[in-house]
Structures are given as C-alpha cells and as structure tokens.
Design a protein around this motif. Sequence first.
Motif, PDB file in Angstrom:
ATOM      1  N   GLU A 136     -29.071  -6.945  27.195  1.00  0.00           N
ATOM      2  CA  GLU A 136     -29.899  -6.690  26.021  1.00  0.00           C
ATOM      3  C   GLU A 136     -30.065  -5.191  25.768  1.00  0.00           C
ATOM      4  OE1 GLU A 136     -30.899  -8.918  24.009  1.00  0.00           O
ATOM      5  OE2 GLU A 136     -30.647 -10.784  25.169  1.00  0.00           O
ATOM      6  N   ARG A 137     -30.094  -4.833  24.484  1.00  0.00           N
ATOM      7  CA  ARG A 137     -30.279  -3.433  24.106  1.00  0.00           C
ATOM      8  C   ARG A 137     -31.745  -3.069  23.926  1.00  0.00           C
ATOM      9  NH1 ARG A 137     -26.664   0.021  22.465  1.00  0.00           N
ATOM     10  NH2 ARG A 137     -25.174  -1.611  21.892  1.00  0.00           N
ATOM     11  N   TRP A 138     -32.563  -4.007  23.431  1.00  0.00           N
ATOM     12  CA  TRP A 138     -33.941  -3.683  23.062  1.00  0.00           C
ATOM     13  C   TRP A 138     -34.927  -4.662  23.676  1.00  0.00           C
ATOM     14  CZ3 TRP A 138     -34.150   0.809  20.609  1.00  0.00           C
ATOM     15  CH2 TRP A 138     -33.080   1.198  19.790  1.00  0.00           C
ATOM     16  N   ALA A 139     -36.088  -4.162  24.038  1.00  0.00           N
ATOM     17  CA  ALA A 139     -37.268  -4.984  24.289  1.00  0.00           C
ATOM     18  C   ALA A 139     -38.223  -4.779  23.126  1.00  0.00           C
ATOM     19  CB  ALA A 139     -37.949  -4.593  25.598  1.00  0.00           C
ATOM     20  N   LYS A 140     -38.683  -5.872  22.539  1.00  0.00           N
ATOM     21  CA  LYS A 140     -39.602  -5.801  21.405  1.00  0.00           C
ATOM     22  C   LYS A 140     -41.050  -5.862  21.875  1.00  0.00           C
ATOM     23  CE  LYS A 140     -37.786  -9.411  19.499  1.00  0.00           C
ATOM     24  NZ  LYS A 140     -37.428 -10.540  18.602  1.00  0.00           N
TER      25      LYS A 140
ATOM     26  N   ASP B 182     -28.617  -7.605  20.707  1.00  0.00           N
ATOM     27  CA  ASP B 182     -29.656  -6.739  20.153  1.00  0.00           C
ATOM     28  C   ASP B 182     -30.983  -7.464  19.971  1.00  0.00           C
ATOM     29  OD1 ASP B 182     -28.107  -4.405  19.942  1.00  0.00           O
ATOM     30  OD2 ASP B 182     -27.202  -5.101  18.075  1.00  0.00           O
ATOM     31  N   ASP B 183     -31.102  -8.678  20.484  1.00  0.00           N
ATOM     32  CA  ASP B 183     -32.332  -9.456  20.299  1.00  0.00           C
ATOM     33  C   ASP B 183     -32.618 -10.262  21.550  1.00  0.00           C
ATOM     34  OD1 ASP B 183     -34.492 -10.908  19.487  1.00  0.00           O
ATOM     35  OD2 ASP B 183     -33.557 -11.734  17.682  1.00  0.00           O
ATOM     36  N   ALA B 184     -33.621  -9.835  22.301  1.00  0.00           N
ATOM     37  CA  ALA B 184     -34.013 -10.539  23.523  1.00  0.00           C
ATOM     38  C   ALA B 184     -35.002 -11.659  23.264  1.00  0.00           C
ATOM     39  CB  ALA B 184     -34.615  -9.550  24.519  1.00  0.00           C
ATOM     40  N   GLY B 185     -35.223 -11.989  21.987  1.00  0.00           N
ATOM     41  CA  GLY B 185     -36.197 -13.013  21.654  1.00  0.00           C
ATOM     42  C   GLY B 185     -37.615 -12.470  21.734  1.00  0.00           C
ATOM     43  N   ALA B 186     -38.580 -13.373  21.834  1.00  0.00           N
ATOM     44  CA  ALA B 186     -39.978 -12.947  21.944  1.00  0.00           C
ATOM     45  C   ALA B 186     -40.723 -13.731  23.013  1.00  0.00           C
ATOM     46  CB  ALA B 186     -40.682 -13.124  20.592  1.00  0.00           C
ATOM     47  N   PHE B 187     -39.979 -14.489  23.822  1.00  0.00           N
ATOM     48  CA  PHE B 187     -40.610 -15.275  24.887  1.00  0.00           C
ATOM     49  C   PHE B 187     -40.732 -14.405  26.143  1.00  0.00           C
ATOM     50  CE2 PHE B 187     -40.590 -19.299  27.624  1.00  0.00           C
ATOM     51  CZ  PHE B 187     -41.865 -19.683  27.231  1.00  0.00           C
ATOM     52  N   LEU B 188     -40.834 -14.991  27.298  1.00  0.00           N
ATOM     53  CA  LEU B 188     -41.181 -14.235  28.494  1.00  0.00           C
ATOM     54  C   LEU B 188     -40.057 -13.354  29.023  1.00  0.00           C
ATOM     55  CD1 LEU B 188     -43.435 -16.983  29.864  1.00  0.00           C
ATOM     56  CD2 LEU B 188     -44.124 -14.595  29.718  1.00  0.00           C
ATOM     57  N   CYS B 189     -38.820 -13.654  28.678  1.00  0.00           N
ATOM     58  CA  CYS B 189     -37.737 -12.723  29.033  1.00  0.00           C
ATOM     59  C   CYS B 189     -37.995 -11.366  28.386  1.00  0.00           C
ATOM     60  CB  CYS B 189     -36.394 -13.275  28.566  1.00  0.00           C
ATOM     61  SG  CYS B 189     -35.800 -14.699  29.504  1.00  0.00           S
TER      62      CYS B 189
ATOM     63  N   PRO C 243     -34.969   3.173  35.776  1.00  0.00           N
ATOM     64  CA  PRO C 243     -33.845   2.618  35.018  1.00  0.00           C
ATOM     65  C   PRO C 243     -33.964   1.104  35.035  1.00  0.00           C
ATOM     66  CG  PRO C 243     -33.094   4.298  36.557  1.00  0.00           C
ATOM     67  CD  PRO C 243     -34.528   4.019  36.903  1.00  0.00           C
ATOM     68  N   ALA C 244     -34.007   0.493  33.862  1.00  0.00           N
ATOM     69  CA  ALA C 244     -34.241  -0.945  33.781  1.00  0.00           C
ATOM     70  C   ALA C 244     -33.324  -1.559  32.746  1.00  0.00           C
ATOM     71  CB  ALA C 244     -35.703  -1.237  33.432  1.00  0.00           C
ATOM     72  N   ALA C 245     -32.781  -2.717  33.086  1.00  0.00           N
ATOM     73  CA  ALA C 245     -31.908  -3.466  32.190  1.00  0.00           C
ATOM     74  C   ALA C 245     -32.359  -4.922  32.183  1.00  0.00           C
ATOM     75  CB  ALA C 245     -30.452  -3.367  32.645  1.00  0.00           C
ATOM     76  N   PHE C 246     -32.020  -5.624  31.103  1.00  0.00           N
ATOM     77  CA  PHE C 246     -32.248  -7.070  31.054  1.00  0.00           C
ATOM     78  C   PHE C 246     -30.949  -7.743  30.652  1.00  0.00           C
ATOM     79  CE2 PHE C 246     -33.503 -11.239  29.964  1.00  0.00           C
ATOM     80  CZ  PHE C 246     -34.623 -11.498  30.740  1.00  0.00           C
ATOM     81  N   ILE C 247     -30.645  -8.838  31.352  1.00  0.00           N
ATOM     82  CA  ILE C 247     -29.424  -9.586  31.106  1.00  0.00           C
ATOM     83  C   ILE C 247     -29.761 -11.057  30.916  1.00  0.00           C
ATOM     84  CG2 ILE C 247     -27.189 -10.286  32.049  1.00  0.00           C
ATOM     85  CD1 ILE C 247     -27.193  -7.685  33.662  1.00  0.00           C
ATOM     86  N   HIS C 248     -29.343 -11.616  29.785  1.00  0.00           N
ATOM     87  CA  HIS C 248     -29.455 -13.055  29.578  1.00  0.00           C
ATOM     88  C   HIS C 248     -28.171 -13.737  30.049  1.00  0.00           C
ATOM     89  CE1 HIS C 248     -32.987 -12.925  26.687  1.00  0.00           C
ATOM     90  NE2 HIS C 248     -33.241 -13.966  27.458  1.00  0.00           N
ATOM     91  N   VAL C 249     -28.335 -14.853  30.750  1.00  0.00           N
ATOM     92  CA  VAL C 249     -27.195 -15.662  31.170  1.00  0.00           C
ATOM     93  C   VAL C 249     -27.297 -17.028  30.495  1.00  0.00           C
ATOM     94  CG1 VAL C 249     -26.970 -14.469  33.373  1.00  0.00           C
ATOM     95  CG2 VAL C 249     -28.394 -16.528  33.234  1.00  0.00           C
ATOM     96  N   PRO C 250     -26.161 -17.698  30.288  1.00  0.00           N
ATOM     97  CA  PRO C 250     -26.229 -19.056  29.731  1.00  0.00           C
ATOM     98  C   PRO C 250     -27.015 -19.984  30.644  1.00  0.00           C
ATOM     99  CG  PRO C 250     -23.982 -18.192  29.630  1.00  0.00           C
ATOM    100  CD  PRO C 250     -24.777 -17.235  30.482  1.00  0.00           C
ATOM    101  N   ALA C 251     -27.569 -21.025  30.042  1.00  0.00           N
ATOM    102  CA  ALA C 251     -28.389 -21.983  30.798  1.00  0.00           C
ATOM    103  C   ALA C 251     -27.492 -22.989  31.508  1.00  0.00           C
ATOM    104  CB  ALA C 251     -29.381 -22.678  29.871  1.00  0.00           C
ATOM    105  N   VAL C 252     -26.779 -22.496  32.522  1.00  0.00           N
ATOM    106  CA  VAL C 252     -25.872 -23.326  33.319  1.00  0.00           C
ATOM    107  C   VAL C 252     -26.690 -24.270  34.201  1.00  0.00           C
ATOM    108  CG1 VAL C 252     -24.163 -23.235  35.177  1.00  0.00           C
ATOM    109  CG2 VAL C 252     -24.034 -21.612  33.270  1.00  0.00           C
ATOM    110  N   ARG C 253     -26.243 -25.495  34.330  1.00  0.00           N
ATOM    111  CA  ARG C 253     -26.908 -26.479  35.180  1.00  0.00           C
ATOM    112  C   ARG C 253     -25.921 -27.041  36.195  1.00  0.00           C
ATOM    113  NH1 ARG C 253     -30.510 -24.181  33.379  1.00  0.00           N
ATOM    114  NH2 ARG C 253     -32.223 -24.928  32.077  1.00  0.00           N
ATOM    115  N   SER C 254     -26.414 -27.387  37.394  1.00  0.00           N
ATOM    116  CA  SER C 254     -25.551 -27.984  38.409  1.00  0.00           C
ATOM    117  C   SER C 254     -25.122 -29.390  38.003  1.00  0.00           C
ATOM    118  CB  SER C 254     -26.273 -28.027  39.756  1.00  0.00           C
ATOM    119  OG  SER C 254     -27.475 -28.783  39.668  1.00  0.00           O
ATOM    120  N   ARG C 255     -25.982 -30.067  37.237  1.00  0.00           N
ATOM    121  CA  ARG C 255     -25.641 -31.385  36.699  1.00  0.00           C
ATOM    122  C   ARG C 255     -26.211 -31.494  35.305  1.00  0.00           C
ATOM    123  NH1 ARG C 255     -27.122 -36.170  40.774  1.00  0.00           N
ATOM    124  NH2 ARG C 255     -25.921 -37.282  39.172  1.00  0.00           N
ATOM    125  N   GLY C 256     -25.447 -32.065  34.405  1.00  0.00           N
ATOM    126  CA  GLY C 256     -25.927 -32.265  33.047  1.00  0.00           C
ATOM    127  C   GLY C 256     -26.031 -30.975  32.263  1.00  0.00           C
TER     128      GLY C 256
END
Length: 215
Positions: A80-84, A135-142, A156-169
């Motif tokens: 992510e580029r920005w924290a809102k 460019d948009d980290a949303g507005a929830f707790l992330c 120095p701080a960064a935020f990275i979103h990952v896909p919502a991978v699941r072990s099953r389903g």
Amino acid sequence: MKILVTGFEPFGGETENASGITVDMLRDLTPPDGARIVTAILPVTWSGAGAALLRAVEEHRPDAVVAVGEAGGRTAVTPERWAKNLGHGRIPDNDGAIRDAAPLTEGPERRESRVDPATLARAIQDSGVPAEVSDDAGAFLCNAVFWTALHRTDLPAAFIHVPAVRSRGSARIGDETDPDHAPTDSALSSDDLAVALMAAVNTVAQETRPSRHDR
C-alpha cells in the motif's frame, strides 16, 4: 536489524486469516541478509488493533515494521502507498462494534508509506509472486493499523495486503477493503504468500539498514 511483521486474527466469522497464517510461517525464519524477524498477531477490534501494534513496537524495539492484512477482493500481493485518516467499519469487528466513518485521529488526511511500495512490489515479483502497488488500503482495521504505524511511530513502516487464501474452501469476506469487489479466489497459496513476505522483509531490511542505528 530487527523487523516487526504483524498479521491479524480471523474475523467476520472466518476461521482463518491469510495474514496471520502467513506471518506465523515467518516466525523464527531468518531473511537472506541476516535480519531478525519478530512477529505479532493483532486483534480485529477498533479498541485493540492499534494498541497491540504499539505494544509490539515497545516490546521488540524493531528497526522497521511490515504490517500485513488480507483483502478478499484481490488476487495479487499489494503493498500500500497510503494510510488514510479514516476509520469505517461496514462490518462488525470481533467485539461486535460497527464504526461510522470518521477520522482516526487529528492530523492530515493521509500519510505515505515510509517504504516505497513500488520497490516492494518489484521484489515480490522477482520472487515469482504476482504483486502490484495499491493506492487504497480501505478504511477498516488494516488501514487503521497502517495509520497507527505512521502516525504514532517514526519507524520505516509498510503495509502489505495479501489475498484471502484459505487452506480449505474460499473466503466469504472481502468487501471491507474493496467494497466494489466480491470475495475473489486467488491462485496463490500460503507458501506463495510466505515467499512474497520474505522478499518484502528482505527488501525493507536492505532499504532501511543504512538509516537506522543498531539497538
């Protein structure tokens, strides 16, 4: 060099959170350049997430922070580029609280990542995992945790979103970050996400080492 990497506990009725699972996979691993990884799993609550991050910073005294969360509407890893300066809970947190849209703190409308997201994305791509800058980290707790890292620390701080991978389903959540996108299945696995995060951590260590004193 010590890097704090944080993920989140499950929320929204899910039993897994890809960020927390992947961060746990990094525990006790050593990046190629010898930096030390320390980890924390944060609660998905408005009252607790930012405070837990600050406690982890106080406990571990890291040289940099890489915070990680999941985004169910994305199929690639997205630094992510920005924290809102905005908090909005369209869904309940794990305490059952729903937050109306409002600023998180006094301050500017947004703060920029202290680690270049394009550099992180290239490093992740070079590791063989799809990545792109967001460019948009949303507005929830992330976003709230990213804001806390930038607003309440000078690290120095960064935020990275990952896909919502699941072990099953498949994940049943996703629009808390991208409200126009339904939950989307990603071709990536937890192992892929761990490779991506290790590449990101190694890059953060390389990028920040010259500017931080030994603790």
